[in-house]
Design an enzyme around this catalytic site. Structure first.
Site, PDB file in Angstrom:
ATOM      1  N   SER A 145       0.869  -1.180   0.000  1.00  0.00           N
ATOM      2  CA  SER A 145       0.000   0.000   0.000  1.00  0.00           C
ATOM      3  C   SER A 145       0.901   1.223   0.000  1.00  0.00           C
ATOM      4  CB  SER A 145      -0.848   0.010   1.275  1.00  0.00           C
ATOM      5  OG  SER A 145      -1.491   1.261   1.436  1.00  0.00           O
TER       6      SER A 145
ATOM      7  N   TYR B 253      -1.975  -1.282  10.599  1.00  0.00           N
ATOM      8  CA  TYR B 253      -2.127  -1.614   9.178  1.00  0.00           C
ATOM      9  C   TYR B 253      -0.923  -1.118   8.364  1.00  0.00           C
ATOM     10  CZ  TYR B 253      -3.940  -1.357   4.387  1.00  0.00           C
ATOM     11  OH  TYR B 253      -4.108  -1.478   3.022  1.00  0.00           O
TER      12      TYR B 253
HETATM   13  P1  NAD Z   1     -11.568  -5.945   0.163  1.00  0.00           P
HETATM   14  O1  NAD Z   1     -12.208  -5.836   1.496  1.00  0.00           O
HETATM   15  O2  NAD Z   1     -12.460  -6.094  -0.999  1.00  0.00           O
HETATM   16  O3  NAD Z   1     -10.532  -7.143   0.158  1.00  0.00           O
HETATM   17  C1  NAD Z   1      -9.864  -7.601   1.298  1.00  0.00           C
HETATM   18  C2  NAD Z   1     -10.140  -9.077   1.457  1.00  0.00           C
HETATM   19  O4  NAD Z   1      -9.303  -9.585   2.487  1.00  0.00           O
HETATM   20  C3  NAD Z   1     -11.554  -9.439   1.872  1.00  0.00           C
HETATM   21  O5  NAD Z   1     -12.438  -9.566   0.787  1.00  0.00           O
HETATM   22  C4  NAD Z   1     -11.341 -10.771   2.580  1.00  0.00           C
HETATM   23  O6  NAD Z   1     -11.629 -11.844   1.715  1.00  0.00           O
HETATM   24  C5  NAD Z   1      -9.851 -10.797   2.904  1.00  0.00           C
HETATM   25  N1  NAD Z   1      -9.658 -10.999   4.328  1.00  0.00           N
HETATM   26  C6  NAD Z   1      -9.704 -10.096   5.335  1.00  0.00           C
HETATM   27  N2  NAD Z   1      -9.533 -10.708   6.512  1.00  0.00           N
HETATM   28  C7  NAD Z   1      -9.380 -12.036   6.251  1.00  0.00           C
HETATM   29  C8  NAD Z   1      -9.165 -13.190   7.053  1.00  0.00           C
HETATM   30  N3  NAD Z   1      -9.086 -13.120   8.394  1.00  0.00           N
HETATM   31  N4  NAD Z   1      -9.067 -14.402   6.432  1.00  0.00           N
HETATM   32  C9  NAD Z   1      -9.168 -14.500   5.095  1.00  0.00           C
HETATM   33  N5  NAD Z   1      -9.359 -13.438   4.278  1.00  0.00           N
HETATM   34  C10 NAD Z   1      -9.456 -12.226   4.861  1.00  0.00           C
HETATM   35  O7  NAD Z   1     -10.660  -4.651   0.019  1.00  0.00           O
HETATM   36  P2  NAD Z   1      -9.536  -4.217  -1.069  1.00  0.00           P
HETATM   37  O8  NAD Z   1      -9.423  -2.770  -0.914  1.00  0.00           O
HETATM   38  O9  NAD Z   1      -9.782  -4.788  -2.380  1.00  0.00           O
HETATM   39  O10 NAD Z   1      -8.216  -4.843  -0.449  1.00  0.00           O
HETATM   40  C11 NAD Z   1      -7.354  -5.723  -1.163  1.00  0.00           C
HETATM   41  C12 NAD Z   1      -5.919  -5.485  -0.742  1.00  0.00           C
HETATM   42  O11 NAD Z   1      -5.521  -4.187  -1.183  1.00  0.00           O
HETATM   43  C13 NAD Z   1      -5.685  -5.509   0.775  1.00  0.00           C
HETATM   44  O12 NAD Z   1      -4.474  -6.179   1.041  1.00  0.00           O
HETATM   45  C14 NAD Z   1      -5.565  -4.035   1.105  1.00  0.00           C
HETATM   46  O13 NAD Z   1      -4.765  -3.835   2.255  1.00  0.00           O
HETATM   47  C15 NAD Z   1      -4.877  -3.518  -0.141  1.00  0.00           C
HETATM   48  N6  NAD Z   1      -4.985  -2.082  -0.328  1.00  0.00           N
HETATM   49  C16 NAD Z   1      -6.202  -1.490  -0.507  1.00  0.00           C
HETATM   50  C17 NAD Z   1      -6.271  -0.117  -0.671  1.00  0.00           C
HETATM   51  C18 NAD Z   1      -7.586   0.574  -0.860  1.00  0.00           C
HETATM   52  O14 NAD Z   1      -7.625   1.815  -0.817  1.00  0.00           O
HETATM   53  N7  NAD Z   1      -8.681  -0.127  -1.071  1.00  0.00           N
HETATM   54  C19 NAD Z   1      -5.111   0.653  -0.659  1.00  0.00           C
HETATM   55  C20 NAD Z   1      -3.897   0.031  -0.481  1.00  0.00           C
HETATM   56  C21 NAD Z   1      -3.835  -1.341  -0.315  1.00  0.00           C
END
Ligand code: NAD
Ligand code: MG
Length: 299
Positions: free
Chosen positions: A190, A203
């Site tokens: 991130s 985080y």
């Molecule tokens: P999202 O909520 O759609 O995806 C995150 C997923 O993590 C969930 O759908 C779930 O399946 C999984 N998860 C969480 N806890 C879990 C557990 N205990 N066991 C199994 N699975 C688990 O959100 P997203 O934004 O698509 O996130 C995807 C990745 O991108 C993450 O690693 C997040 O940190 C990273 N990210 C997101 C952003 C943003 O702004 N959305 C920015 C930087 C990084």
């Protein structure tokens, strides 16, 4: 919304500034209940055979960035094992239908990454059902905002590091014996790894750990012909944001204040980075972090 990912347009207005209404769900949240809904490329991602015959395990594949990657990989010709939490079945089944519509295999392996034995069981089932594995995409992530360090409970602290970091070690340990030369591992950091926001210390620190781990692992595995790379998203519209990921009061301006493009990204805009790093067009790229963040400056 673009016709496909190749359409020429002004990136600042390619997608609207979401300006979402206040909304909140318990973790991990269901994307099906969001308004507006993120774009995963359902109607726009166009495959050109870049991952033909590949077998990918994607964590967090039910929603957000992981779901967009699953759709893109299927359209590029890969079979997919999808990992997600049991509570997310509804979101996952929607992605399964899209993968199967491409004539590709979709294997669902729900489970909780905080459980010590799940990563190994996940890998074993993915290998058995897909007949092997040559791409690991770690997209699962836990983010729960807290204003003060003293507000972070010990349970939250442990769960954040277990989902984001420890499970990654366990996943790679389990997968490695199955990965032939040419296989790829892609992790998800991130921009928080470089610019930690003060209200998500656990985080942000875990995301810095993922970036560091991936660069070290890349050096360890390159001699085996396995490339490890990282994607570092910026603010991206997903259910993570509306299930305690960020302070609900900041939601109406989500992405528009931090990103030089003045809007959040959509999961569909992240997927091509994961396609590039899995495909052999990136054959000389290892230990790299590809920032997809709307122009925020990183080291
Ligand atoms: P999202 O909520 O759609 O995806 C995150 C997923 O993590 C969930 O759908 C779930 O399946 C999984 N998860 C969480 N806890 C879990 C557990 N205990 N066991 C199994 N699975 C688990 O959100 P997203 O934004 O698509 O996130 C995807 C990745 O991108 C993450 O690693 C997040 O940190 C990273 N990210 C997101 C952003 C943003 O702004 N959305 C920015 C930087 C990084
Ligand atoms: Mg989800």
């Amino acid at each position: 919304m673009p016709r496909d990912q190749y359409e020429f347009s002004d990136p600042t207005t390619r997608y609207p500034n979401t300006s979402p209404e206040p909304q909140q769900q318990p973790e991990p949240g269901l994307e099906s209940r969001m308004d507006p809904k993120p774009d995963h490329g359902e109607d726009s991602y166009r495959g050109t055979g870049r991952l033909t015959g590949r077998r990918a395990l994607i964590t967090g594949a039910d929603s957000g960035i992981g779901a967009a990657v699953a759709i893109a990989y299927a359209r590029e010709g890969a079979d997919i094992a999808l990992a997600y939490l049991p509570d997310e079945e509804e979101d996952a089944q929607r992605i399964v239908a899209l993968i199967e519509a491409e004539g590709r295999k979709a294997v669902t392996i729900p489970g909780d990454l905080t459980a010590r034995n799940y990563p190994a069981a996940l890998v074993e089932r993915a290998v058995a059902e897909l007949g092997g594995l040559d791409a690991i995409v770690a997209c699962a992530g836990k983010q729960h905002w807290q204003a003060e360090i003293t507000d972070i409970s010990d349970d939250q602290l442990v769960d954040t590091f277990t989902v984001n970091v420890l499970s990654l070690f366990r996943l790679v340990q389990a997968a490695l014996p199955h990965l032939e030369p040419g296989s790829t591992i892609i992790t998800t950091a991130s921009m928080e790894a470089y610019q930690p926001a003060p209200d998500r210390l656990d985080y942000a620190a875990s995301k810095a750990a993922i970036n560091n781990f991936s660069k070290g692992l890349a050096q360890q595995l390159i001699g085996r012909g396995i490339r490890v790379n990282v994607v570092a998203p910026g603010p991206t519209w997903s259910v993570l944001q509306v299930s305690a990921g960020v302070d609900p009061e900041t939601l109406p301006g989500f992405g528009s204040s931090e990103s030089p493009m003045g809007r959040p990204g959509q999961p569909a805009e992240l997927a091509p980075a994961y396609v590039f790093l899995a495909s052999h067009e990136s054959s000389f790229v290892a230990g790299e972090t590809l920032n997809v963040n709307g122009g925020m400056v990183t080291p």
